[in-house]
Design an enzyme around this catalytic site. Structure first.
Site, short mmCIF file in Angstrom:
data_model
loop_
_atom_site.label_atom_id
_atom_site.label_comp_id
_atom_site.label_asym_id
_atom_site.label_seq_id
_atom_site.Cartn_x
_atom_site.Cartn_y
_atom_site.Cartn_z
N HIS A 1 42.73 35.53 28.37
CA HIS A 1 41.35 35.95 28.06
C HIS A 1 40.88 36.94 29.14
CE1 HIS A 1 37.01 35.76 27.36
NE2 HIS A 1 37.30 35.30 26.16
N GLU B 1 38.07 37.39 30.56
CA GLU B 1 37.27 36.78 31.62
C GLU B 1 38.15 36.15 32.68
OE1 GLU B 1 34.31 33.87 30.39
OE2 GLU B 1 34.53 32.82 32.30
N HIS C 1 32.81 40.19 22.15
CA HIS C 1 33.75 39.93 21.05
C HIS C 1 32.99 39.76 19.74
CE1 HIS C 1 37.16 38.52 23.91
NE2 HIS C 1 37.21 39.81 23.68
#
Length: 669
Positions: free
Chosen positions: A140, A142, A57
Site C-alpha cells: 500500500h 501509505e 483511491h
C-alpha cells in the site's frame, strides 16, 4: 435494530420504516476531505498542476480533478522545474519527494495529518535506536511512504507474519521495537499482532495509529452488518479501508456486496430483504453515497411520502456541536497546517493556524502544546463529514473587547500590529480588534508615509470605544510622547560634561547637525564633526545616521546641549609627527586655494602650505590653474616648524630633479 448510542443508523431506520441502516461515518474522512479541498484550491490558484499517482483511491474524484486541470503523473521524471505537484493523501516515499525537489518542483503536501504523524514516529524510533514495525499492507502507498523514512523497517500484514519473523532467530525477541499501524488497518489484526509482540519481545513500544475515523467506521459497519439482511459497501476497489470494511461486514452479514457506483447494484439484491445496511469507504464522495442510498430506498420500498437527501439525513443525525458556542478541549496534535483538539464529541475538531492567533508571525508550538486545555469558539460544524472548525482567535477577541473597555478607564498601554493604512490614519490589530489611529496620533511627522508602518508592532492607548458599532480609536502618540518625556527627564537628570551617547542625526544645518541622544536633541557644531576641514556637515553624515557623541557643555535652564564627535584626546599634530618627517612624500588633499598658494590636509586636523612657486615645474599665474579643492596629490614635505606647527609642501620637488641628483648624473657621464 441498532442499539441506542450506535449513531445515526438507528435514526435512519426509524425514519424509513426500519428498512435502511445508514452508517454514521460513511464517506469522506477529514484527511480525504482536506486533500480534495487542497487540490481544488491549488488547481484554481495555479491554473493547473500535477498529482503523482491518484490523490485518493476513488476514480470518480480523480476524474473530476482531471477536469479541473490536475494531471496525473506516474513518475517524478514527468515533472518539469517549476511545476506544482500534489502529494497524495496516503503520503509519498521519501526518495520520490527528494527527486521532485531536485527537479525544482513545488510540492503541495496533501498527506493526511495522521499519516504524517506515523512517518514521524517511525523516524523518531530509528533515531532512538529502535526498529520500526508497521502492521499493514506491504504494497500500500501509505505503508511504502512510512517505510521509506526508515533504514530497516519491519512490515507485517498480520499475526502470522509476526510469528514467522520471531521464529527466524531467537535474538529478534531482544530487538527494541516501536510498533505502529497503517491508518486503515483492521483493529483485530493490529491488536492480535501487538499481543504476540508484547508477550514475546522484551523491549517493545506501541503507538495506536489506526485513524479514529477508520476505527469508528469499522465498528459501525460491524454493528449494522450484524442486523442487516443485505450489506452494501461503497468505495473504490483500490481503497484499502473499503476492502477492510467489506471483510468486516462479511463476518456478520450473509449477503455483502462492494460497489463503486449505483450502477453496480444487482436488481435482485434486496429480494426478501427486511433490513439493508449501507456504509462507505473514507474516499467515497457524498454524491455517490446519496445515489446508492436513494436507489436502495426505492428498491426496498422504504421511502413513503417524503424523500430526504443524504445531506439532510446526516445533518439531523450529527447534531452534537453548535456554531457560535464556546467549547473547551484538549490539544491532541499540532500538524503543519492545524491544531487538532479533542472536545469530547463525535466530530473531529481542529483549529486552522490563521484562527489560532492574531499574530501572523507566531508559531503554533509557542502558543499551545499537546496536552494543553484550550477554550475556543465553534466557527463551523460539518456533520456530514464529521468535523468542527474552531477558533481561538475569535474567542480571544471577545475577551479583548472586555480588556479594551477596561483599558480606556485605566488608561492602560496596549500592544498591537499595524495592519493597514486607512483614510486619515492607520489600523492597528490588538488581539483581533481593529483600532483606528488618526494620522495626528500616529506619532509620525505630518505628511509622513504611514504605509511604511505596516507590519510594525506599536504601543498605544485606547481613547474611544463603541462596542455596538465595533469602533475603537487609539493614540500611539500619547504613549510615545510620554516615553519621550520620561527619557528626557532621565537624560537631564544624569547628564554631565564628557558623557558619551549613541545618538541619531535628526536634522542638519549649514553650521552643524542636531543629534537625538534618547529623547533630547543636542547640537554638534561643524567644527566638532571632524578634524578635517569640511564645508558642510553632509560631507560627514546624513539624517538618520547613528553617531557616537560626547557632551561638551549643557544648559539645563535653556535646555541646550553642545555635543562633539572628534576625539580631543588625540593630538593631530602628534599623529603627523609620528608618521612623517622632512623629505617624506605624502598623499594630501587640497582644502583651500589662496593667491599665494594652496593649503592641503596631510592628516586630519593638520594642513600644510604648498607655495605657488612649488605647485608646478613652470611659472603659473594662480594656484587654480593647476589645482582644485578636494583634489588628491602627492607632495614632498620640505620643512616642518615644530614650534609654530607649520608645514611646507612641494609638488615641484617631485617634478624637477634636485641639484645633487643633476651633479650625480653628470659625474657618472
Amino acid at each position: 435494530m441498532i442499539p441506542a448510542g450506535a449513531g445515526p443508523g438507528r435514526e435512519t431506520q426509524e425514519r424509513t420504516g426500519g428498512r435502511v441502516l445508514l452508517a454514521e461515518s460513511a464517506g469522506f474522512c477529514y484527511g480525504v476531505r482536506r486533500a480534495v479541498e487542497l487540490a481544488q484550491g491549488t488547481a484554481a490558484g495555479s491554473g493547473g498542476c500535477w498529482m503523482l499517482g491518484d490523490l485518493i483511491h476513488n476514480t470518480y474524484v480523480v476524474e473530476d480533478l482531471a477536469r479541473r486541470g490536475i494531471r496525473r503523473a506516474e513518475s517524478p521524471d514527468a515533472i518539469r522545474p517549476g511545476d506544482t505537484v500534489l502529494i497524495r493523501a496516503h503520503g509519498e516515499r521519501k526518495e520520490v519527494l527528494d527527486r521532485l525537489r531536485a527537479r525544482g518542483a513545488r510540492c503541495v503536501d496533501a498527506s493526511c495529518p495522521n499519516v504524517r504523524r506515523i512517518q514521524t514516529l517511525a523516524e523518531e524510533a530509528e533515531a532512538e535506536g529502535r526498529r520500526p514495525v508497521i502492521i499493514g499492507e506491504p504494497h500500500h502507498p501509505e505503508v511504502a511512504g512510512i517505510a521509506s523514512r526508515c533504514v530497516n523497517p519491519l512490515i507485517f500484514q498480520g499475526p502470522e507474519a509476526v510469528r514467522e519473523w520471531l521464529a527466524q532467530a531467537p535474538e529478534h525477541r531482544e530487538t527494541p521495537l516501536t510498533v505502529v499501524a497503517q491508518t486503515t488497518c483492521i483493529r483485530e489484526l493490529f491488536e492480535t499482532s501487538w499481543k504476540i509482540i508484547k508477550k514475546e519481545c522484551t523491549n517493545a513500544k506501541k503507538f495506536d495509529t489506526i485513524c479514529n475515523a477508520t476505527q469508528k467506521r469499522q465498528s459501525e459497519a460491524a454493528v449494522i452488518a450484524s442486523q442487516a439482511d443485505v450489506m452494501v459497501v461503497v468505495g473504490d476497489r483500490k481503497s484499502a479501508n473499503t476492502k477492510h470494511l467489506t471483510e468486516i461486514c462479511r463476518r456478520s452479514c450473509p449477503r455483502v456486496i462492494q460497489i463503486e457506483t449505483v450502477d453496480e447494484l444487482p436488481p435482485d439484491l434486496f429480494d426478501d430483504c427486511a433490513v439493508a445496511g449501507l456504509t462507505a469507504g473514507a474516499s467515497t464522495p457524498a454524491c455517490i453515497i446519496k445515489e446508492v442510498y436513494a436507489a436502495m430506498s426505492e428498491e426496498i420500498k422504504a421511502v413513503e411520502s417524503k424523500e430526504e437527501s443524504f445531506e439532510e439525513l446526516l445533518n439531523q443525525s450529527f447534531k452534537t456541536l453548535n456554531t457560535g458556542e464556546k467549547v473547551t478541549g484538549i490539544v491532541t496534535a499540532i500538524t503543519p497546517t492545524e491544531v487538532q483538539v479533542d472536545v469530547g464529541a463525535k466530530q473531529a475538531a481542529y483549529i486552522k493556524f490563521n484562527e489560532l492567533s492574531d499574530d501572523p508571525s507566531a508559531k503554533p508550538e509557542d502558543i499551545v502544546k499537546v496536552g494543553d486545555e484550550i477554550e475556543t469558539y465553534i466557527v463551523r460544524v460539518n456533520d456530514v463529514e464529521g468535523y468542527a472548525e474552531l477558533s481561538k482567535k475569535r474567542l480571544d477577541a471577545v475577551k479583548v473587547w472586555e480588556n479594551i473597555e477596561q483599558a480606556v478607564e485605566e488608561k492602560t498601554v496596549l500592544e498591537g500590529t499595524v495592519t493597514e493604512e486607512n483614510k486619515g490614519g492607520i489600523v492597528v490589530s490588538v488581539k483581533g480588534v481593529r483600532v483606528f489611529v488618526p494620522a495626528s496620533q500616529s506619532g509620525q511627522p505630518r505628511g509622513a508615509d504611514l504605509s511604511a508602518m505596516k507590519g510594525q508592532k506599536v504601543q498605544l492607548r485606547v481613547t474611544e470605544v463603541n462596542r455596538a458599532r465595533r469602533r475603537v480609536v487609539g493614540s500611539i502618540r500619547s504613549v510615545s510622547d510620554e516615553a519621550r518625556r520620561a527619557a528626557q527627564e532621565e537624560i537631564w537628570a544624569n547628564i554631565e560634561a564628557g558623557k558619551r551617547y549613541t545618538g541619531t542625526v535628526k536634522s542638519m544645518t549649514s553650521y552643524g547637525v542636531f543629534v537625538d541622544i534618547g529623547g533630547v536633541d543636542g547640537m554638534v557644531h561643524i567644527s566638532e564633526l571632524s578634524w578635517s576641514r569640511i564645508k558642510t556637515p553632509s560631507e560627514i553624515c546624513k539624517v538618520g545616521d547613528t553617531m557616537e557623541v560626547y557632551v561638551i557643555s549643557y544648559d539645563p535652564e535653556k535646555r541646550k546641549i553642545s555635543l562633539g564627535v572628534k576625539d580631543h584626546d588625540v593630538d593631530p599634530w602628534q599623529v603627523f609627527m609620528d608618521k612623517y618627517a622632512v623629505g617624506d612624500v605624502a598623499s594630501v588633499r587640497v582644502v583651500k586655494l589662496m593667491t599665494f598658494g594652496a593649503f592641503a590636509e596631510v592628516v586630519p586636523g593638520v594642513d600644510g602650505l604648498i607655495h605657488i612657486s612649488q605647485i608646478a615645474d613652470r611659472r603659473i599665474e594662480k594656484p587654480e590653474d593647476v589645482l582644485s579643492e578636494g583634489q588628491i596629490v602627492d607632495a614632498k614635505i620640505t620643512a616642518v616648524d615644530e614650534e609654530r606647527k607649520k608645514i611646507s609642501l612641494s609638488i615641484r620637488a617631485l617634478l624637477v630633479p634636485s641639484v645633487e641628483e643633476t651633479e650625480d648624473d653628470g659625474a657618472e657621464e
